[in-house]
Every structure is written in structure tokens, then in C-alpha cells.
Design a protein around this motif. Structure first.
Motif, PDB file in Angstrom:
ATOM      1  N   TRP A  13      13.142   3.527   6.692  1.00  0.00           N
ATOM      2  CA  TRP A  13      12.390   2.518   7.311  1.00  0.00           C
ATOM      3  C   TRP A  13      12.131   2.044   8.659  1.00  0.00           C
ATOM      4  CZ3 TRP A  13      16.991   1.594   5.333  1.00  0.00           C
ATOM      5  CH2 TRP A  13      17.902   0.766   5.934  1.00  0.00           C
ATOM      6  N   GLN A  14      10.900   1.545   8.997  1.00  0.00           N
ATOM      7  CA  GLN A  14      10.624   1.336  10.411  1.00  0.00           C
ATOM      8  C   GLN A  14       9.986  -0.329  10.253  1.00  0.00           C
ATOM      9  OE1 GLN A  14      10.446   2.446  13.682  1.00  0.00           O
ATOM     10  NE2 GLN A  14      12.077   4.127  13.473  1.00  0.00           N
ATOM     11  N   GLN A  15      10.501  -0.980  11.143  1.00  0.00           N
ATOM     12  CA  GLN A  15       9.953  -2.388  11.166  1.00  0.00           C
ATOM     13  C   GLN A  15       9.166  -2.710  12.494  1.00  0.00           C
ATOM     14  OE1 GLN A  15      12.614  -5.287  10.106  1.00  0.00           O
ATOM     15  NE2 GLN A  15      11.234  -7.082  10.427  1.00  0.00           N
ATOM     16  N   ASP A  16       8.070  -3.280  12.542  1.00  0.00           N
ATOM     17  CA  ASP A  16       7.468  -3.822  13.662  1.00  0.00           C
ATOM     18  C   ASP A  16       7.302  -5.242  13.174  1.00  0.00           C
ATOM     19  OD1 ASP A  16       6.111  -4.318  16.221  1.00  0.00           O
ATOM     20  OD2 ASP A  16       4.578  -3.171  15.622  1.00  0.00           O
ATOM     21  N   GLU A  17       7.787  -6.194  13.739  1.00  0.00           N
ATOM     22  CA  GLU A  17       7.635  -7.802  13.470  1.00  0.00           C
ATOM     23  C   GLU A  17       7.531  -7.723  11.843  1.00  0.00           C
ATOM     24  OE1 GLU A  17       4.713  -9.153  16.091  1.00  0.00           O
ATOM     25  OE2 GLU A  17       5.996  -8.974  17.533  1.00  0.00           O
ATOM     26  N   GLU A  18       6.420  -8.257  11.406  1.00  0.00           N
ATOM     27  CA  GLU A  18       6.443  -8.328   9.759  1.00  0.00           C
ATOM     28  C   GLU A  18       5.872  -7.241   9.122  1.00  0.00           C
ATOM     29  OE1 GLU A  18       3.916 -11.953   9.837  1.00  0.00           O
ATOM     30  OE2 GLU A  18       5.562 -12.954  10.936  1.00  0.00           O
ATOM     31  N   GLN A  19       5.497  -5.955   9.802  1.00  0.00           N
ATOM     32  CA  GLN A  19       5.176  -4.834   9.067  1.00  0.00           C
ATOM     33  C   GLN A  19       6.305  -3.947   8.998  1.00  0.00           C
ATOM     34  OE1 GLN A  19       2.011  -4.813   8.075  1.00  0.00           O
ATOM     35  NE2 GLN A  19       1.802  -6.478   9.024  1.00  0.00           N
ATOM     36  N   LEU A  20       6.356  -3.466   7.640  1.00  0.00           N
ATOM     37  CA  LEU A  20       7.672  -2.426   7.335  1.00  0.00           C
ATOM     38  C   LEU A  20       6.990  -1.420   6.620  1.00  0.00           C
ATOM     39  CD1 LEU A  20      10.884  -2.451   7.326  1.00  0.00           C
ATOM     40  CD2 LEU A  20      10.600  -2.903   4.843  1.00  0.00           C
ATOM     41  N   ILE A  21       7.372  -0.099   7.076  1.00  0.00           N
ATOM     42  CA  ILE A  21       6.891   1.001   6.473  1.00  0.00           C
ATOM     43  C   ILE A  21       8.238   1.600   5.921  1.00  0.00           C
ATOM     44  CG2 ILE A  21       6.123   3.469   6.678  1.00  0.00           C
ATOM     45  CD1 ILE A  21       4.627   2.181   9.362  1.00  0.00           C
ATOM     46  N   VAL A  22       8.118   1.993   4.618  1.00  0.00           N
ATOM     47  CA  VAL A  22       9.338   2.531   3.945  1.00  0.00           C
ATOM     48  C   VAL A  22       8.914   4.052   3.417  1.00  0.00           C
ATOM     49  CG1 VAL A  22      11.348   2.293   2.141  1.00  0.00           C
ATOM     50  CG2 VAL A  22      10.326   0.195   3.088  1.00  0.00           C
ATOM     51  N   VAL A  23       9.692   4.848   3.951  1.00  0.00           N
ATOM     52  CA  VAL A  23       9.517   6.312   3.471  1.00  0.00           C
ATOM     53  C   VAL A  23      10.546   6.808   2.394  1.00  0.00           C
ATOM     54  CG1 VAL A  23       8.972   8.527   4.424  1.00  0.00           C
ATOM     55  CG2 VAL A  23       8.610   6.836   5.707  1.00  0.00           C
ATOM     56  N   VAL A  76       0.779  -1.284   0.088  1.00  0.00           N
ATOM     57  CA  VAL A  76       0.084  -0.048   0.174  1.00  0.00           C
ATOM     58  C   VAL A  76       0.922   1.240  -0.018  1.00  0.00           C
ATOM     59  CG1 VAL A  76      -1.575   1.163   1.271  1.00  0.00           C
ATOM     60  CG2 VAL A  76      -1.948  -1.071   1.184  1.00  0.00           C
ATOM     61  N   ILE A  77       0.868   1.941  -1.054  1.00  0.00           N
ATOM     62  CA  ILE A  77       1.446   3.220  -1.369  1.00  0.00           C
ATOM     63  C   ILE A  77       0.775   4.439  -1.224  1.00  0.00           C
ATOM     64  CG2 ILE A  77       3.425   4.323  -2.720  1.00  0.00           C
ATOM     65  CD1 ILE A  77       3.578   1.493  -4.061  1.00  0.00           C
ATOM     66  N   ASN A  78       0.819   5.172  -0.371  1.00  0.00           N
ATOM     67  CA  ASN A  78       0.523   6.660  -0.107  1.00  0.00           C
ATOM     68  C   ASN A  78       1.401   7.651  -0.611  1.00  0.00           C
ATOM     69  OD1 ASN A  78      -2.457   6.054   0.452  1.00  0.00           O
ATOM     70  ND2 ASN A  78      -1.418   5.207   2.387  1.00  0.00           N
ATOM     71  N   ALA A  79       1.354   8.570  -1.473  1.00  0.00           N
ATOM     72  CA  ALA A  79       2.376   9.447  -1.882  1.00  0.00           C
ATOM     73  C   ALA A  79       1.700  10.793  -2.176  1.00  0.00           C
ATOM     74  CB  ALA A  79       3.218   9.020  -3.157  1.00  0.00           C
ATOM     75  N   ALA A 108       6.760   9.650  -0.354  1.00  0.00           N
ATOM     76  CA  ALA A 108       5.900   8.403  -0.555  1.00  0.00           C
ATOM     77  C   ALA A 108       5.984   7.388   0.923  1.00  0.00           C
ATOM     78  CB  ALA A 108       6.446   7.758  -1.684  1.00  0.00           C
ATOM     79  N   THR A 109       5.181   6.906   1.128  1.00  0.00           N
ATOM     80  CA  THR A 109       4.926   6.145   2.457  1.00  0.00           C
ATOM     81  C   THR A 109       4.472   4.614   1.723  1.00  0.00           C
ATOM     82  OG1 THR A 109       4.493   7.841   3.827  1.00  0.00           O
ATOM     83  CG2 THR A 109       4.348   5.629   4.889  1.00  0.00           C
ATOM     84  N   SER A 110       5.317   3.801   1.875  1.00  0.00           N
ATOM     85  CA  SER A 110       5.139   2.273   1.249  1.00  0.00           C
ATOM     86  C   SER A 110       5.036   1.425   2.417  1.00  0.00           C
ATOM     87  CB  SER A 110       6.005   1.913   0.368  1.00  0.00           C
ATOM     88  OG  SER A 110       6.158   3.044  -0.778  1.00  0.00           O
ATOM     89  N   VAL A 111       3.900   0.630   2.486  1.00  0.00           N
ATOM     90  CA  VAL A 111       3.708  -0.261   3.681  1.00  0.00           C
ATOM     91  C   VAL A 111       3.370  -1.662   3.025  1.00  0.00           C
ATOM     92  CG1 VAL A 111       2.414  -0.846   5.708  1.00  0.00           C
ATOM     93  CG2 VAL A 111       2.540   1.402   4.853  1.00  0.00           C
ATOM     94  N   VAL A 112       4.299  -2.499   3.555  1.00  0.00           N
ATOM     95  CA  VAL A 112       4.341  -3.935   3.089  1.00  0.00           C
ATOM     96  C   VAL A 112       4.514  -4.805   4.324  1.00  0.00           C
ATOM     97  CG1 VAL A 112       5.591  -3.587   1.024  1.00  0.00           C
ATOM     98  CG2 VAL A 112       6.974  -4.187   3.000  1.00  0.00           C
ATOM     99  N   THR A 113       3.875  -6.276   4.198  1.00  0.00           N
ATOM    100  CA  THR A 113       4.178  -7.206   5.215  1.00  0.00           C
ATOM    101  C   THR A 113       5.028  -8.113   4.628  1.00  0.00           C
ATOM    102  OG1 THR A 113       1.536  -7.223   5.618  1.00  0.00           O
ATOM    103  CG2 THR A 113       2.804  -9.211   6.345  1.00  0.00           C
TER     104      THR A 113
END
Ligand SMILES: NC(=O)c1ccc[n+]([C@@H]2O[C@H](COP(=O)([O-])OP(=O)(O)OC[C@H]3O[C@@H](n4cnc5c(N)ncnc54)[C@H](OP(=O)(O)O)[C@@H]3O)[C@@H](O)[C@H]2O)c1
Length: 343
Positions: free
Chosen positions: A297-307, A184-187, A246-251
Motif C-alpha cells: 500500500w501507499q498513502q498520501d494523507e487520506e488517500q490510500l491505494i492497496v495493491v 474503487v477497485i480496478n482488477a 487488483a488496485t483498491s483505492v479508499v479515502t
């Protein structure tokens, strides 16, 4: 008479669309690049010839090129090695074959040659592609992930796809993203992303902060082509001049460690001078006027946010075009990128 090679003489170039935002930035980069010589600048056929500094007073006493009206008949008089096209997509698509036939390398900043599947053009660009045979020849130059040597037709990535693809490609290539995950990418882009022409939607009193282009933005298939997977991409328009955040969120797949993620980003970009891995969240204020992409980027277990943050007119357009042309003509990749007359 001796024949001079590209390494012995300046690369002669023209910019089409020089009166627009990306074309004007390109003129500044080309003038600052010791390997290139800006011979011609053009705008649309309806204009009268006038100095670029009339259109952009910040170039006064710095760039003295005259912007002329473009007509296809000019091609035979050009005597240039390369033409940079900072034009609407359909204009680029129509002019490119004429330039190629005249032996001129084309560096196209529009979306005319970015997608490999011609059937996507009616849906995402609103027109039928007239030269689908050129789509296979065009080399898509996301420079940090270049897989092919650029030939005579260079397609410069879009601004949003540059920001998001630089953020997510290290994870894709290292196969760290969970199979079921749809990134999911919000930019958010500044208003210059829409070009210089006046429209109500982009006028000073109208722009606040809003999302647009839900599911149907033309950069979505380009991002999907780059990543090889579906994405949910939602662009936003913000009330600032330039820059994209851009903020990109992945599992991630299970048990991917923070060290592994760090290693993947480090290995991807340690030798790429225009991508900066930060230890704090990027701010467009630090990339505007520069050719950089800032990543965090910031990671919380399986969630990763890349800015990721870029200047849409530089790393998202003119600077990446300059990088591509430098490589195409055997020059240092970042030549001209740090000394331009940029805001
Ligand atoms: N803005 C961005 O952030 C950005 C980023 C990446 C890629 N791009 C792409 O780069 C291209 C240029 O974008 P921009 O924002 O710089 O656009 P812009 O500010 O609207 O400028 C467009 C330029 O193209 C000229 N032009 C229009 N139709 C023409 C024609 N038929 N023949 C010759 N010249 C013509 C215009 O001339 P006049 O001034 O005389 O009308 C103007 O100089 C677009 O394809 C855009 O999608 C833009």
C-alpha cells in the motif's frame, strides 16, 4: 473392526470438473497433499474416460488419475469423504444437495453458494437459486478471515473477491475507511479466469486489455458482502494466462497515520502464512504458481491505494479450496500447497 478417525487415515476425495483449469490444479494439490487421497476425477457427461495427463501433458508421469464422465448415479459408488466441485455454478448447485445427502462434504469453487441473499442470483448469476435453504449452511471460506468452523458445505470465494477483500478487510475491520468513501477497485485477470472452454472473447488473437462487467459483475455483490459496504468494482481482462492484480483505492478517516495503517495490516496478517506484505509493488509474476496473496500500500494523507496480487487458479480457487479442506479435516492449513505439480 476398528473405526479409524480422520486423523488416522487419508481423506478420500473426488474432483468434479477435473478437466477444467481449477479442477486440474486441485488434482495436483491433492496428489501432493499427504493427508488426502485423490480417488476420482470427473468431467462432463459427454466425455470419454481418459487420463488427466492426456488433457494436461505437464502431468505426464506425475498424476495418473483417469478423468471419467460424471453422472449423478455415480454418487452411490463414490466412497469418498469429500468432493471438490470445480463446475459451472448451476451444475454445482444441482449436484451439491445430492452429495450432501450421501454424507459427502462439499467444497464448492463456484459461486453457487457464496451469496447469502438468494434474490441476488437472478440479477448477478442469471438464474433463480433452486436451493436457497443451503445458502445459510454454506460457510464462506475466505481463509484469513474465517469466522465460522467449516461444516459440510464449504463455499470457496471468487478470485477477484479474494484479491480485493484481502486488500481491504484490515482497513474495514479497524474502521479506518471514511464513512462517505465508496472503495474503487480496478482488477485485471489473466485469461484462465474464464475457464478452459474456447470462446471468441478469450481466444489468443482477440485478447488485448479491456474493462468489462461495469457495475454488474457477479463478484461485486460478493465483495460488498465481505466488506459490508458498497464498492465500485471494474474487472479487466489482460492478455496473459494467469494471475490477478487488483488496485483498491479508499479515502481514510481524517488523521489516520501511516504507522496506524502499517500496524493494522501487520496485525491482520502476521500469523497468516499465505499473505505477504511487501515493501514494493506486487507483480503477478511473483505469485503465479504459488498459493500467496502479495499486498502493498501507499498513502498520501487520506488517500490510500492497496495493491494485491494472486494466482486466480490457486489462492483465487484451488489453493484456497485446499486450505479450507485442510482446516475442515483437522490438517495443517497449508498442507500440500507448496509441493504441487503446478506450472
Ligand atoms: N478459472 C478461475 O480463475 C476460477 C477462479 C475461481 C473460481 N472459479 C470457478 O470455478 C468453477 C470452475 O472454473 P474453471 O475456470 O476451472 O472452469 P472450466 O475450465 O470451464 O472447467 C469446468 C469443468 O466443469 C465440467 N463440467 C461442466 N458442466 C458440467 C456438468 N453439468 N457436470 C459435470 N461436469 C461439468 C467441465 O467438463 P468438460 O471439460 O467435459 O466440459 C470442466 O471439466 C467455476 O464455477 C468458476 O466460476 C474459477
Amino acid at each position: 473392526m476398528s473405526v479409524m478417525s480422520y486423523s488416522e487415515k487419508k481423506i478420500r476425495c473426488a474432483v468434479l470438473g477435473a478437466a477444467g483449469y481449477s479442477g486440474a490444479e486441485l488434482c495436483a494439490l491433492l496428489v501432493a497433499n499427504p493427508h488426502f487421497s485423490l480417488e476420482h476425477a470427473f468431467a462432463s457427461a459427454g466425455r470419454i474416460a481418459e487420463p488427466l495427463s492426456n488433457l494436461y501433458p505437464r502431468f505426464t508421469n506425475a498424476i495418473d488419475i483417469v478423468v471419467e464422465p460424471w453422472r449423478d448415479e455415480r454418487i452411490s459408488t463414490l466412497n469418498v469423504d469429500v468432493a471438490f466441485l470445480a463446475l459451472p455454478h448451476e451444475a454445482s448447485e444441482a449436484i451439491t444437495p445430492l452429495l450432501l445427502a450421501a454424507g459427502i462434504v462439499v467444497v464448492d469453487l463456484s459461486g453457487a453458494f457464496r451469496l447469502k441473499q438468494p434474490q441476488l442470483y437472478p440479477k448477478y448469476y442469471g438464474y433463480q437459486h433452486q436451493h436457497p435453504e443451503l445458502l445459510a449452511d454454506a460457510v464462506y471460506c475466505l481463509m484469513e478471515w474465517l469466522e465460522q468452523t467449516p461444516g459440510n458445505l464449504i463455499s470457496v470465494p471468487g478470485c477477484y473477491p479474494t484479491a480485493c477483500s484481502l486488500a481491504l478487510l484490515p482497513l474495514v475491520k479497524a474502521e479506518l475507511i471514511a464513512e462517505h468513501c465508496i472503495p474503487v477497485i480496478n482488477a485485471t485477470s489473466g485469461v484462465s479466469g474464464a475457464g478452459r472452454k474456447a470462446t471468441l472473447n478469450t481466444s489468443f488473437c482477440e485478447v488485448g486489455l479491456n474493462a468489462y462487467g461495469f457495475f454488474g459483475h457477479r463478484h461485486r455483490p460478493e465483495i460488498e458482502q465481505n466488506l459490508g459496504r458498497k464498492v465500485v468494482f471494474t474487472p479487466h481482462l489482460g492478455n496473459f494466462k494467469r494471475g490477478i492484480l487488483a488496485t483498491s483505492v479508499v479515502t481514510l478517516k481524517p488523521n489516520v497515520s501511516a504507522e496506524h495503517v502499517k500496524q493494522v495490516f501487520t496485525e491482520a496478517y502476521q500469523h497468516k502464512p499465505l499473505v505477504r506484505l511487501l515493501n514494493h509493488s506486487p507483480n503477478i509474476a511473483n505469485v503465479v504458481g504459488t498459493p500467496y496473496c502479495d499486498l502493498y500500500w501507499q498513502q498520501d494523507e487520506e488517500q490510500l491505494i492497496v495493491v494485491s496480487a494472486i494466482d486466480n487458479l490457486l489462492k483465487g480457487a484451488a489453493a484456497q479450496a485446499m486450505q479450507a479442506a485442510n482446516i475442515r479435516f483437522g490438517k495443517p492449513e497449508t498442507a500440500g500447497l507448496f509441493s504441487g505439480v503446478v506450472v
